[in-house]
Design a protein around this motif. Structure first.
Motif, PDB file in Angstrom:
ATOM      1  N   THR A  59       0.837  -1.205   0.000  1.00  0.00           N
ATOM      2  CA  THR A  59       0.000   0.000   0.000  1.00  0.00           C
ATOM      3  C   THR A  59       0.868   1.249   0.000  1.00  0.00           C
ATOM      4  N   TRP A  60       1.893   1.255   0.848  1.00  0.00           N
ATOM      5  CA  TRP A  60       2.745   2.444   0.940  1.00  0.00           C
ATOM      6  C   TRP A  60       3.639   2.600  -0.279  1.00  0.00           C
ATOM      7  N   ALA A  61       4.040   1.482  -0.896  1.00  0.00           N
ATOM      8  CA  ALA A  61       4.831   1.576  -2.123  1.00  0.00           C
ATOM      9  C   ALA A  61       4.011   2.215  -3.242  1.00  0.00           C
ATOM     10  N   VAL A  62       2.760   1.738  -3.402  1.00  0.00           N
ATOM     11  CA  VAL A  62       1.870   2.284  -4.434  1.00  0.00           C
ATOM     12  C   VAL A  62       1.541   3.746  -4.137  1.00  0.00           C
ATOM     13  N   THR A  63       1.216   4.032  -2.874  1.00  0.00           N
ATOM     14  CA  THR A  63       0.845   5.394  -2.492  1.00  0.00           C
ATOM     15  C   THR A  63       2.013   6.350  -2.671  1.00  0.00           C
ATOM     16  N   SER A  64       3.211   5.928  -2.262  1.00  0.00           N
ATOM     17  CA  SER A  64       4.391   6.793  -2.383  1.00  0.00           C
ATOM     18  C   SER A  64       4.657   7.146  -3.835  1.00  0.00           C
ATOM     19  N   ALA A 209      -7.797  -4.828  -2.561  1.00  0.00           N
ATOM     20  CA  ALA A 209      -7.730  -4.509  -1.133  1.00  0.00           C
ATOM     21  C   ALA A 209      -6.702  -3.411  -0.874  1.00  0.00           C
ATOM     22  N   ILE A 210      -5.593  -3.471  -1.602  1.00  0.00           N
ATOM     23  CA  ILE A 210      -4.552  -2.443  -1.447  1.00  0.00           C
ATOM     24  C   ILE A 210      -5.094  -1.074  -1.835  1.00  0.00           C
ATOM     25  N   LEU A 211      -5.738  -1.005  -2.995  1.00  0.00           N
ATOM     26  CA  LEU A 211      -6.212   0.277  -3.508  1.00  0.00           C
ATOM     27  C   LEU A 211      -7.449   0.784  -2.775  1.00  0.00           C
ATOM     28  N   ALA A 212      -8.194  -0.118  -2.148  1.00  0.00           N
ATOM     29  CA  ALA A 212      -9.380   0.307  -1.408  1.00  0.00           C
ATOM     30  C   ALA A 212      -9.009   1.179  -0.216  1.00  0.00           C
ATOM     31  N   THR A 213      -7.789   1.026   0.285  1.00  0.00           N
ATOM     32  CA  THR A 213      -7.316   1.845   1.409  1.00  0.00           C
ATOM     33  C   THR A 213      -6.486   3.036   0.942  1.00  0.00           C
ATOM     34  N   ALA A 214      -6.358   3.203  -0.376  1.00  0.00           N
ATOM     35  CA  ALA A 214      -5.465   4.227  -0.900  1.00  0.00           C
ATOM     36  C   ALA A 214      -5.934   5.639  -0.559  1.00  0.00           C
TER      37      ALA A 214
END
Length: 485
Positions: A59-64, A209-214
Motif C-alpha cells: 500500500t505504501w509503495a503504491v501510495t508513495s 484490497a490495497i487500492l481500497a485503502t489508498a
C-alpha cells in the motif's frame, strides 16, 4: 529576462503578509511538519495494517509512487509561479479559473477535515499517555485533550510562521529518534528473527484490497503542498518550495516502507484487533514499556505539529480566497503585529475544536480518524490530480514538456483513476458508504456552483486567482526580475 542580485526588502504593507522572510529550511520544515512522519508511523500504519494485513508495505509503495507523481507536477508549477493560495493558485495560473475554482474548493474541503483529524490523532496519544500514568479511560478526557490541542494550535498560529517551522522540525526529529529506537529493539528481539516471509508471500495478494485503502493512505502522505502557500513569505520561493515538496515526499515514502515492515514484523505474534496506539502496545510487548512514556507524548506533539502546519497552509488559502471574493471579505483580515491571517486562523480554530470534540464523543476515536482521513484522501486525489493535469496542459501549451512533467502527469492520471475505480467498485458499505456519498455530493456541488457563478456572477468568477497574480508580480519585483512583454 534579466536578473539582478536578490534583495530581501519587504515591500508589503501592514495589511499584507510579510515577504521573503523564510529560508529554505523553514519552508522544508512546514512541508515535513505537515506530513508528520512520526504520527503516520504511530497510527496510520496500524490502521492500514488492520485492513490489509501482512502486505501493508505494498500500500505504501503504491501510495508513495502516486504521491511522488503529484508532488513532481506541483513542484514543476511552483518553479514557475508563486502563490499564497496553494495549489489552487498554481492551477488557476496554469489552466484557467474553472480548474482553479475546482481545486480551490476540493482542497479546502480536504483541509477542513484533515485539521480536525490530526487534532484527534494528538488527543488519542495524549489519552494513551495519561492512561500510562494511571488515569482511567473516559471519552470526556479524550474530548478535553482534543479541545486543548485545537486551542493551542490556534493560539500559536496567530504568531509568525517562522516560529511554527522551527517547532515542526524539532518535534519530528526528536519523536522519530525515539520510534527508531523501538524499531531496533523489535528487530533484535522479535521471535524468529528479522526476516518476515509473510510480507513477501503474494499467494493471497489482492490489489483491490490495497487500492481500497489508498484514499486513507494518500491522506497520510498529504499536506506537503501547504508549503506552496508560502510563495510570498519564502526567500527564493520558486526554488525553495519545489525542493521542499519533492524532498519531503521522497523522504517520508522511504521511511514509511521501512517502518511498515518493522511494525508488521513486531505484530507477528500479537493480535491487532481493537488497538488504538500500536507503538504503545509494541513497546510493552517487547519489554521496553518505558519507551511508551516518550513515544506517546512525542507522537501527540507530532500530530500537533502536523495540525499546526495544516493551519498555516489552510489559513493562507482562506485568506487568498477571501481576497479574491470567493469567501467573505472579513476572512482576509491580517494581524497588525504578527502579520498572520488572523480572522482565517480563528475561524479554522473553531472548526477544528467543534469537529474533533464531537469526533471523540460520538464514536471510537480511531474510527473517526479513519473516516475523516478517507474523505480527506478522496478530495486530495481530486485536487492533486487536477493540479498535475493542469501542469501538463500548461507544459503542452507553452511547449515545455519534459520527461519529469510527462511522468508526473501519467502517474497522476492513471493512479487517480485506478484509486477511484477500486475505492467505489464495489461501492463501500457501512460508515464508508456515507463518506463516499458526501464525496460525490461535494464534487457535484463544486462543479455546479462554478457553473452558477459564471452565469450569474461573472465579475466574481473573474476574480479567481487575481490576488496571486499580484503576489507573483511582487515576488519578481523583490527578487529583481525584469519581465519583458
Amino acid at each position: 529576462m534579466t536578473t539582478s542580485p536578490p534583495t530581501t526588502t519587504d515591500t508589503s504593507t501592514s495589511e499584507d503578509l510579510p515577504q521573503g522572510v523564510l529560508p529554505l529550511w523553514a519552508v522544508f520544515g512546514v512541508s515535513l511538519g505537515i506530513l508528520a512522519p512520526a504520527s503516520t508511523l504511530a497510527l496510520a500504519i496500524g490502521v492500514i495494517m488492520q485492513q490489509v494485513g501482512a502486505l501493508s508495505w505494498v500500500t505504501w509503495a503504491v501510495t508513495s509512487l502516486l504521491v511522488l507523481g503529484f508532488a513532481g507536477g506541483i513542484a514543476w508549477l511552483a518553479r514557475r509561479f508563486t502563490t499564497t493560495g496553494g495549489i489552487y493558485g498554481l492551477t488557476t495560473r496554469a489552466a484557467g479559473r474553472g480548474p482553479g475554482y475546482f481545486v480551490m474548493f476540493a482542497h479546502l474541503a480536504s483541509s477542513l477535515v484533515s485539521g480536525p483529524a490530526c487534532v484527534l490523532g494528538a488527543a488519542i496519544y495524549l489519552d494513551a499517555w495519561l492512561r500510562k500514568l494511571g488515569v482511567p479511560y473516559n471519552p470526556w478526557i479524550l474530548a478535553s485533550c482534543s479541545a486543548v490541542v485545537a486551542i493551542a494550535v490556534t493560539a500559536l498560529s496567530l504568531r509568525e510562521v517562522k516560529l511554527s517551522a522551527k517547532l515542526l522540525l524539532l518535534i519530528e526529529f526528536l519523536t522519530i529518534i525515539v520510534i527508531v529506537i523501538l524499531f531496533v529493539v523489535i528487530l533484535v528481539r522479535v521471535p524468529g528473527g528479522p526476516v518476515d516471509g509473510r510480507q513477501f508471500d503474494f499467494s493471497g495478494f489482492s490489489m483491490a484490497a490495497i487500492l481500497a485503502t489508498a484514499g486513507f493512505s494518500v491522506f497520510s502522505m498529504a499536506g506537503f503542498d501547504h508549503a506552496v502557500t508560502l510563495g510570498r513569505e519564502a526567500r527564493n520561493p520558486k526554488r525553495a518550495i519545489s525542493l521542499a515538496v519533492v524532498g519531503s515526499v521522497s523522504a517520508c515514502g522511504l521511511l514509511y516502507l521501512a517502518g511498515t515492515y518493522v511494525i508488521v514484523l513486531g505484530f507477528r505474534d500479537v493480535p491487532m484487533d481493537g488497538i488504538d496506539a500500536p507503538l504503545d502496545v509494541l513497546a510493552t510487548h517487547y519489554d521496553v514499556g518505558w519507551l511508551a512514556h516518550l513515544i506517546n507524548p512525542g507522537v501527540a506533539i507530532s500530530f500537533f505539529g502536523s495540525t499546526l502546519g495544516i493551519m498555516a497552509g489552510t489559513s493562507r488559502t482562506v485568506y487568498t480566497m477571501a481576497r479574491d471574493g470567493m469567501l467573505p471579505k472579513a476572512l482576509s483580515g491580517v494581524d497588525p503585529v504578527h502579520r498572520t491571517p488572523r480572522t482565517a486562523v480563528l475561524t479554522l480554530g473553531a472548526i477544528y475544536l467543534i469537529v474533533s470534540v464531537l469526533g471523540a464523543l460520538l464514536a471510537r476515536a480511531t474510527t473517526t480518524y479513519s473516516l475523516l482521513g478517507t474523505f480527506a484522501g478522496y478530495m486530495l486525489v481530486a485536487s492533486y490530480g487536477a493540479t498535475v493535469l493542469a501542469a501538463g496542459w500548461y507544459a503542452m501549451r507553452t511547449r515545455s514538456v519534459g520527461f519529469g512533467i510527462g511522468i508526473s502527469v501519467l502517474l497522476a492520471a492513471f493512479g487517480s483513476g485506478l484509486i477511484y475505480w477500486k475505492s467505489f467498485n464495489p461501492f463501500p458499505e457501512g460508515n464508508r458508504f456515507w463518506v463516499a456519498i458526501i464525496f460525490f455530493v461535494a464534487v457535484v456541488g463544486i462543479v455546479g456552483s462554478w457553473a452558477w457563478l459564471k452565469r450569474n456572477r461573472p465579475t466574481v468568477a473573474a476574480q479567481v486567482g487575481e490576488s496571486d497574480r499580484r503576489t507573483d508580480a511582487d515576488v519578481d519585483e523583490a527578487e529583481g526580475v525584469e519581465t519583458s512583454a
